[in-house]
Design an enzyme around this catalytic site. Structure first.
Site, PDB file in Angstrom:
ATOM      1  N   LYS A 288      26.503  16.715  28.022  1.00  0.00           N
ATOM      2  CA  LYS A 288      25.735  15.837  26.929  1.00  0.00           C
ATOM      3  C   LYS A 288      26.296  15.770  25.828  1.00  0.00           C
ATOM      4  CE  LYS A 288      21.221  15.014  24.728  1.00  0.00           C
ATOM      5  NZ  LYS A 288      20.077  15.263  24.966  1.00  0.00           N
ATOM      6  N   GLU A 377       3.479  18.739  28.455  1.00  0.00           N
ATOM      7  CA  GLU A 377       2.677  18.815  27.425  1.00  0.00           C
ATOM      8  C   GLU A 377       1.061  19.482  28.205  1.00  0.00           C
ATOM      9  OE1 GLU A 377       5.727  15.912  26.375  1.00  0.00           O
ATOM     10  OE2 GLU A 377       4.418  15.871  28.408  1.00  0.00           O
ATOM     11  N   ARG A 405      -0.400  12.541  27.579  1.00  0.00           N
ATOM     12  CA  ARG A 405      -0.976  13.070  29.448  1.00  0.00           C
ATOM     13  C   ARG A 405      -1.387  14.186  29.444  1.00  0.00           C
ATOM     14  NH1 ARG A 405       5.570  12.886  31.734  1.00  0.00           N
ATOM     15  NH2 ARG A 405       5.272  10.808  31.691  1.00  0.00           N
TER      16      ARG A 405
END
Length: 636
Positions: A288, A377, A405
């Site tokens: 990244k 979640e 969610r």
């Protein structure tokens, strides 16, 4: 960036243009693309680190596959900047995340190259599988590529999709962009599992080289499934210390790990893989922030760094002279640590957002009592329920939009069992440039219908601290505290915390003509609007901060309705099912007919833009509220 100085990027308006570049020149395209993104994001902020990490991957995929006929599904969507630039949106990229400009995420309405809308995570495998199966049913020779990364493989939906991929006949390629990062470093066993795969190079190297040799001499091909199966078994027997990996265990052909930043080799690998029919996984190792030193060295801070100086790497952060109000998330983080130091039963839970919600403040001081569960979640809520069942006090922090969610988990695992879980919903209301998938506009409505649940929203930072302090009382049971993104209103906020009476609103200002009932920090815009309207209309307007949506302060509403004929409700959320609806229901129950004017988001999804632009467009800024109040006064 001066595009005229580029060798190739200035000429690329579609993947077909990219395909005209010689293979050996693709590293030049990647270099130009990387510099373009760095320069653009230095003054128009967005998701930098994740975009830089997939430059070579993006170029290789568009070079090999025939998009948009072949479907390219991104997961998570903030990796897709290079994809947007290569698919005809380079000249508009300067409008990225701006009002009426390009979305920061793949959006099918924006381009045919955006095969599926995604602003969250873990959806690519399921969506891609649906597309691949549809192609089979329609007898289309269509390739589907699902690119999953930035921690999305930690989500349960990804594993559900993976399981089904192994059972349904399909021709999907899953590219696992393995950078071991979400916003923060990824936690959990699957990350370690991928590390184990990448460090077991003997098995992967021998299997791939032997397979290539046998294909070359004609002993193996894709139509000889029995031979392929025996080949895999033979290699595993030869290297008996190497266990079958999870993908192969699900009968999904595995390739890798490979260097995700070697674009020429990636093209060769993808060309070879494309010949194989059936489900397959290509495991790529990426970094990244690749190619920009500051982003590589501090991945978390450079996930979305804001404006910065390209040459020096200095981020242009707003100066805090001590009088600037803090971010709501930082007040949450500081207060949680303060409470946890006083109450040993308090623990913190977050789905991959310790920095985003500032739970990292407690994590640094009390690491054994903070749990980053990954992009999961539903698990975060049920895990919190398990902790609560055994007497702990979990503060579970989930962004409002992402809490959607976990709706079922809140109902079945928390509310039905009356468990003491404190659910803190960050980024509630309008959030700005992240747009349609990230606005937290539905939580008041979807939470209000759940029994055994307290729902509140603080007026300011001091109220947030008081609500968090009050919430640790086990008699309260399940409670939701929702608050917005951005800065608060009080430079002096570290007051002694006080207990708040549950379900009790308060009067901000008395009045004579109409009354405004608001919930949450949007009440400050109401305050300013009232001042302007009173000054211009010689009027007197009352203002009440409801504090709690549930239980609703019916005594306060009754008192207000008996005094005023016109009530105005204001909420930073959808008006369908929110505070305005609750007030109307209350008036019906107490058999009082009053005119109720509701200010909030109508029945719509809201696009991206700055919060100021969006509130103005929705009529929810100070001026918009003032206009509604002035119109209401005409009926008095």
């Amino acid at each position: 960036m001066d595009l005229s100085a580029t060798k190739y990027l200035k000429k690329i308006d579609s993947p077909n243009d990219l395909k005209s570049v010689p293979l050996e020149e693709l590293p030049v395209v990647c270099q130009e693309l990387r510099q373009f993104i760095i320069d653009e994001l230095s003054h128009n902020p967005g998701h930098l680190g994740s975009s830089l990490g997939v430059i070579e991957l993006t170029v290789a995929v568009h070079y090999v596959f025939d998009t948009p006929y072949d479907r390219l599904v991104w997961d998570v969507g903030h990796q897709a900047y290079a994809h947007k630039i290569l698919t005809g949106r380079r000249d508009r990229f300067h409008t990225n995340r701006q009002y009426k400009g390009l979305s920061g995420f793949p959006t099918p309405a924006e381009s045919e190259y955006d095969a599926f809308g995604v602003g969250h995570a873990s959806t690519s495998i399921s969506a891609g599988l649906g597309m691949s199966v549809a192609a089979r049913l329609k007898k289309e020779q269509r390739d589907v590529v699902a690119i999953i990364g930035d921690g999305a493989m930690t989500g349960g939906l990804a594993f559900e999709g993976l399981n089904n991929t192994s059972m349904d006949k399909n021709n999907m390629l899953i590219i696992l962009n393995d950078n071991q990062m979400a916003i923060d470093p990824i936690k959990g066993g699957f990350t370690q599992y991928l590390t184990d795969i990448t460090t077991s190079e003997t098995y992967n190297t021998i299997r791939y080289q032997t397979y290539q040799l046998l294909r070359k001499i004609g002993i193996l091909n894709d139509n000889q499934k029995d031979k392929l199966r025996r080949f895999n078994t033979s290699i595993k027997t030869l290297l008996s210390h190497q266990e079958k990996n999870i993908f192969e265990g699900l009968n999904i052909r595995y390739f890798g790990p490979a260097d995700g930043h070697d674009v020429v080799q990636l093209v060769r690998i993808l060309r070879e893989i494309r010949k194989h029919r059936g489900p397959k996984v290509l495991h790529l190792l990426t970094k990244k922030g690749k190619g920009y030193g500051p982003a590589e060295n501090d991945v978390t801070q450079w996930h979305a760094p804001g404006e910065f100086n390209v040459e020096t790497g200095e981020r242009k952060l707003a100066l805090n002279n001590g009088n600037t109000p803090p971010l709501f998330q930082d007040v949450f983080g500081e207060t949680l640590l303060e409470l946890a130091e006083q109450n040993q039963r308090i623990v913190g839970i977050t789905p991959a957002m310790p920095s985003g919600c500032s739970m990292i403040i407690m994590q640094r001081k009390l690491p054994e009592r903070v749990f980053d569960v990954g992009i999961a979640e539903g698990h975060a809520v049920t895990f919190s329920a398990g902790l609560a069942k055994e007497g702990m006090v979990p503060y579970c922090n989930i962004y409002s939009s992402f809490m959607q969610r976990a709706f079922d988990n809140v109902i079945h695992d928390v509310a039905i069992q009356k468990l003491h879980v404190v659910m803190c919903l960050d980024r509630a209301g309008i959030v700005g440039a992240d747009g349609i998938t990230h606005h937290g506009l539905l939580d008041l409505a979807y939470m209000r219908c759940i029994p055994n649940l307290t729902i509140c929203s603080p007026y300011d930072e001091i109220e947030l601290r008081n609500m968090m302090f009050t919430a640790q009382n086990p008699e309260i049971g399940a409670i939701v505290i929702r608050y917005p993104r951005g800065r608060g209103y009080c430079s002096e906020w570290r007051h002694q915390m006080q207990k708040i009476e549950i379900g009790k609103g308060r009067k901000i200002k008395d009045g004579q003509h109409i009354a405004v009932l608001s919930i949450g920090p949007i009440g400050h815009a109401v305050e300013e609007a009232i001042k302007d309207v009173e000054r211009q209309n010689n009027a007197s307007i009352a203002h009440y901060d409801m504090r709690f949506l549930k239980p609703l302060d019916t005594n306060l509403i009754t008192e207000v309705a008996q005094k005023f004929r016109i009530l105005v409700t204001v909420e930073d959320g959808t008006i369908n099912g929110g505070l305005g609806s609750a007030v109307l229901e209350c008036l019906n129950d107490i058999k009082l007919q009053r005119q109720v004017i509701r200010i909030g988001v109508k029945d719509q999804f809201v696009e991206h833009g700055s919060t100021a632009e969006l509130y103005q467009a929705l009529g929810m800024d100070k001026q918009g509220i003032a206009r509604t109040l002035s119109e209401a006064l005409q009926s008095v």
